[in-house]
Write a protein that holds these residues in place. Sequence first.
Motif, PDB file in Angstrom:
ATOM      1  N   ALA A  15      -6.040   0.297   1.165  1.00  0.00           N
ATOM      2  CA  ALA A  15      -6.028  -1.069   0.401  1.00  0.00           C
ATOM      3  C   ALA A  15      -7.386  -1.231  -0.362  1.00  0.00           C
ATOM      4  O   ALA A  15      -8.299  -1.382   0.433  1.00  0.00           O
ATOM      5  CB  ALA A  15      -5.241  -2.165   1.117  1.00  0.00           C
ATOM      6  N   ASN A  71       3.499   4.780   2.487  1.00  0.00           N
ATOM      7  CA  ASN A  71       2.123   5.404   2.659  1.00  0.00           C
ATOM      8  C   ASN A  71       2.234   6.249   4.228  1.00  0.00           C
ATOM      9  O   ASN A  71       1.481   6.183   4.950  1.00  0.00           O
ATOM     10  CB  ASN A  71       1.202   4.232   3.216  1.00  0.00           C
ATOM     11  N   VAL A 107       0.750  -1.186   0.116  1.00  0.00           N
ATOM     12  CA  VAL A 107       0.175   0.029   0.075  1.00  0.00           C
ATOM     13  C   VAL A 107       0.904   1.332  -0.081  1.00  0.00           C
ATOM     14  O   VAL A 107       1.367   1.581   0.971  1.00  0.00           O
ATOM     15  CB  VAL A 107      -0.933   0.046   1.348  1.00  0.00           C
TER      16      VAL A 107
END
Length: 232
Positions: free
Chosen positions: A174, A145, A103
């Motif tokens: 996600a 992230n 992610v």
Amino acid sequence: MMKQLSLLLILICTCGYILNAQDTSTKRTIVWHDDFEAATLDSTKWIAEIAPQPRSSVYIEKGRLILDTKGGVTVWLNVPLTGNYAIEYDRTVLMDSGVNDRVSDLNQFWAASDPHNANLFTRNGVLESYDSLQLYYVGMGGNTNKTTRFRKYPGTGERTLLQEFTDAMHLLQANKTYHVKTVVENGTTGFWIDGERYFFYTDPNPLRTGYFGLRSTKSRQAIDNVVIYALP
């Protein structure tokens, strides 16, 4: 059929792209769209630059463009954009059992040009190889992230940071499909996610002509319903 309905809804519901939030203009013309229904990616229209890492590829799957790479990747639309325009598309950071799943890095270049070379498409997907370009760049959910940043590359090797978020509301989730919108208009550019304006910048030396590129690194992402409008 569902994809056609989705694209139709985008065309109907996205009204007005002047950066003023009060604007109600609908004077726009579609100059490009791609819903990735072809069996393979058209390499004359989309130019993929992929870092030389194993298990890295760009392909179409189930009507979506997939960026699935261990390293950096840029997929350029081989259509130069100039004047006032808006870019919209849907994008999902996939997280399941893929070898590159992570992610991070829902990124984008726009208004990109090479002041040193008439041919823009000469790089290898490694982020540093783009430092000499002139462009605007958003890195949403970068640094695994932790940051969402808006930069301008002036073509001198610098990456000028214009604005930044680090709060969870401006980072990635996600498997969530985001609707991404970018506008370039009269020297001002802005970037929206799901109707919320993240970034807005009036450039004293605006980049008025250049290319749009989908950018990421070490992740698996799906892109769909790319629509580009010319604005008055």
